[in-house]
Design a protein around this motif. Structure first.
Motif, short mmCIF file in Angstrom:
data_model
loop_
_atom_site.label_atom_id
_atom_site.label_comp_id
_atom_site.label_asym_id
_atom_site.label_seq_id
_atom_site.Cartn_x
_atom_site.Cartn_y
_atom_site.Cartn_z
N ARG A 13 -35.56 10.63 14.55
CA ARG A 13 -35.90 11.99 14.13
C ARG A 13 -37.15 11.97 13.27
NH1 ARG A 13 -31.02 15.39 11.77
NH2 ARG A 13 -32.74 16.90 11.78
N ILE A 14 -37.86 13.09 13.28
CA ILE A 14 -39.06 13.22 12.45
C ILE A 14 -38.61 13.42 11.01
CG2 ILE A 14 -41.10 14.63 11.98
CD1 ILE A 14 -41.17 15.30 14.97
N SER A 15 -38.99 12.50 10.14
CA SER A 15 -38.49 12.54 8.77
C SER A 15 -39.58 12.36 7.72
CB SER A 15 -37.43 11.45 8.57
OG SER A 15 -37.98 10.16 8.86
N GLN A 16 -40.80 12.01 8.14
CA GLN A 16 -41.88 11.77 7.19
C GLN A 16 -42.98 12.82 7.36
OE1 GLN A 16 -41.80 9.38 4.79
NE2 GLN A 16 -39.75 8.85 5.55
N VAL A 17 -43.51 13.29 6.26
CA VAL A 17 -44.58 14.29 6.29
C VAL A 17 -45.89 13.65 6.74
CG1 VAL A 17 -46.03 15.79 4.85
CG2 VAL A 17 -43.55 15.78 4.55
N LEU A 18 -46.63 14.34 7.58
CA LEU A 18 -47.98 13.93 7.97
C LEU A 18 -48.97 14.75 7.15
CD1 LEU A 18 -50.02 12.43 9.83
CD2 LEU A 18 -49.83 14.38 11.38
N GLU A 19 -49.65 14.11 6.23
CA GLU A 19 -50.66 14.81 5.42
C GLU A 19 -51.95 14.90 6.20
OE1 GLU A 19 -51.23 13.96 1.33
OE2 GLU A 19 -49.22 13.13 1.08
N THR A 20 -52.48 16.12 6.32
CA THR A 20 -53.73 16.33 7.06
C THR A 20 -54.93 16.48 6.15
OG1 THR A 20 -53.48 18.75 7.07
CG2 THR A 20 -52.40 17.52 8.85
N GLY A 21 -54.72 16.75 4.87
CA GLY A 21 -55.84 17.00 3.97
C GLY A 21 -56.30 18.44 3.99
N ILE A 22 -55.66 19.30 4.80
CA ILE A 22 -56.00 20.72 4.89
C ILE A 22 -54.94 21.50 4.13
CG2 ILE A 22 -56.53 22.66 6.41
CD1 ILE A 22 -58.47 20.27 6.64
#
Length: 437
Positions: free
Chosen positions: A136-145
Motif C-alpha cells: 500500500r502507498i504509505s509514504q509521502v512524496l514531496e514535490t517541493g510545490i
C-alpha cells in the motif's frame, strides 16, 4: 583450439536460414509486405538501395500480408525491397550507466557522449505486478510545490495526471518537480515534444543537478509514431529496473496524450476502426496497461508517475482525459484563467485531487487543507459579485473571512521556484489562514 572445434563454433554462430519477404506496398505510415513468417511486435530490417537498412516493427498480420511501421523515414523504399525478420522483440539496455544521460527509444545517446555501457537488456513490454503483491502507498512524496504538498499531497507509488491545455505551464511545473522531488531516480520521457523544447527543458527546467540523477528519453514530434510509442515503453522499462532494485523512482511523461495520438496513428494504419474522436480501441486498451506498470513494487521500490494530459480545446471531458481521470490515482488541473493572470504554477486547487491524501497525512493537516479549500471555493462562488462590487461586507461572515485571507492564500499558491519542504509549506499555509481568524 583445433580446427574442427573452430568450425563447429562458427557453424553454431552462423545464420543458416533467413525469414525473408518483400515490400508490396507503401501507404502513408504503413509498409505492407508479403511474408516473412513473423509475429506481432517482432523487429524487421528492410533493405533498400541508396540508404541505410530501415528498422521496422510488425503491427498487424493478415493472410498473406504483414503490416510494418518504420522507426524512421521511409524515403527510398520501393516495391520489391527485401524484408528480413530479425527474430528479436523490442528491448533496451538498463542500469545505472543511464543516469545523467539523454537517449532515444533504442537507448542510443542524444547528448553527444558514448553509448551507455549497460550490461543488462530488458524487454520493453512486461506484465504488471500481481495487485495482491503490491504494498500500500504509505509514504509521502514531496514535490517541493507548496500547493501540491499541502492541499493535494502525493504518495510514493501514486499515479497522477497533470491536466492542461497548451501553453499553461505544465512543462515548467514538471521541471520544478523533477528537480526538487525527493526521489532516488528521475525517469523523464519527452514524447512528441518540439525539438527546441528538449534542450530548453534539460538546461532551464531540469538543470545540471537534476540531470545527474535522471534518465531522459526523447522522441520528438517529427519522429514516426512507433518511435514515440517505443520511447514511452522504454521509459517505463528503465523505471521498472530501478524500482525492482528497491529504489524510489519518479517517472514524468510529457505527454501521455501524444502517446495516445501515436497509438491512434498506428492503429488506423493497421486497419483498426476509429471510435471516439478517431481514437482506435487499442488506445483505450493500452492506456490502463501503461498506467498499471507504475505504482509500488513487491521489493520495496516504487514508481511514482506524473503524466501530463494535453486536453484538446481545454475540454477536460475529451476521451483521453476522461479515460485517464478514471484510471489514475488523482489529478492536478492547470487553469488557463490563472495562467492569464500570471499566477504560476496555474494549479486549480478546486478541481485537483489526490485519492490517497487521506491515508498519508494526519488529521490536523487534513483539517488545514480542508479549511483552505473551503475558503477558495467560497471566493470562487462569489467572485463575480465581489468583482462588480455587488457584495456588501458583513452579509456573509464566512465569505468575509475568506476575502480577508485571500491575499495571503494567493501568495501561498503562487511559487516561482520549487524546493519548499512540506513542513515549511504547511506552516506557511497555517500562517495564511491565521490572518482571517
Amino acid at each position: 583450439m583445433s580446427m574442427l572445434a573452430r568450425l563447429r563454433e562458427r557453424t553454431a554462430a552462423a545464420t543458416l536460414t533467413r525469414r525473408v519477404g518483400v515490400v508490396r506496398q507503401v501507404s502513408g505510415l504503413a509498409i505492407e509486405a508479403t511474408g516473412p513468417d513473423v509475429m506481432v511486435g517482432e523487429m524487421c530490417t528492410i533493405l533498400a538501395r541508396g540508404r541505410a537498412p530501415l528498422k521496422a516493427e510488425v503491427v498487424a498480420l493478415r493472410p498473406g500480408a504483414v503490416t510494418l511501421m518504420p522507426f524512421s523515414s521511409a524515403d527510398g523504399l520501393a516495391v520489391g525491397c527485401e524484408v528480413i525478420a530479425t527474430g528479436e522483440s523490442a528491448s533496451i539496455g538498463v542500469g545505472t550507466a543511464l543516469l545523467g544521460r539523454v537517449i532515444d527509444g533504442f537507448g542510443a545517446p542524444l547528448d553527444g557522449h558514448a553509448m551507455p555501457a549497460t550490461t543488462v537488456r530488458r524487454a520493453l513490454r512486461s506484465a504488471p505486478i500481481n495487485p495482491m503483491k503490491r504494498s500500500r502507498i504509505s509514504q509521502v512524496l514531496e514535490t517541493g510545490i507548496r500547493s501540491i504538498d499541502a492541499l493535494a499531497t502525493l504518495g510514493q507509488g501514486q499515479r497522477i495526471g497533470i491536466f492542461s491545455g497548451s501553453g499553461v505551464g505544465k512543462s515548467t511545473l514538471l521541471g520544478q518537480i523533477a528537480r526538487h522531488a525527493r526521489a532516488d531516480v528521475n525517469v523523464i520521457a519527452l514524447i512528441g515534444e518540439r525539438g527546441r523544447e528538449v534542450r530548453e527543458f534539460i538546461d532551464r527546467q531540469l538543470g545540471t543537478a537534476g540531470l545527474e540523477r535522471s534518465v531522459v528519453i526523447v522522441a520528438t514530434s517529427d519522429q514516426p509514431a512507433v518511435a514515440r510509442l517505443r520511447a514511452a515503453h522504454a521509459a517505463l522499462t528503465i523505471a521498472e529496473h530501478f524500482r525492482d532494485a528497491g529504489q524510489q523512482v519518479l517517472l514524468t511523461m510529457d505527454s501521455i496524450t501524444r502517446y495516445a495520438m501515436a497509438r491512434r496513428e498506428v492503429g488506423l494504419s493497421a486497419g483498426e476502426p476509429p471510435t471516439a474522436r478517431g481514437y482506435t480501441p487499442s488506445v483505450f486498451a493500452e492506456l490502463p496497461e501503461l498506467c498499471e506498470r507504475c505504482g509500488t513494487g513487491d521489493r520495496g521500490g516504487s514508481i511514482s508517475a506524473l503524466l501530463t494530459v494535453l486536453v484538446e480545446g481545454d475540454d477536460l471531458n475529451e476521451p483521453i482525459a476522461d479515460c485517464l481521470r478514471a484510471t489514475l490515482d488523482g489529478h492536478i488541473v492547470l487553469s488557463r484563467r490563472l495562467a492569464q493572470q500570471a499566477h504560476y504554477p496555474a494549479i486549480d486547487v478546486l478541481h485537483s485531487a489526490s485519492r490517497v491524501m487521506s491515508d498519508l497525512v494526519p488529521a490536523d493537516a487534513r483539517m488545514l487543507a480542508a479549511e483552505a479549500v473551503s475558503m477558495l471555493a467560497l471566493i470562487e462562488q462569489y467572485r463575480q459579485m465581489v468583482d462588480i462590487g455587488a457584495y456588501s461586507a458583513g452579509t456573509n461572515p464566512a465569505l468575509d473571512k475568506a476575502l480577508l485571507a485571500r491575499p495571503a492564500l494567493t501568495a501561498f499558491l503562487r511559487q516561482t521556484e520549487g524546493g519548499v519542504r512540506r513542513e515549511a509549506a504547511l506552516a506557511q499555509l497555517a500562517a495564511a489562514l491565521k490572518v482571517a481568524r
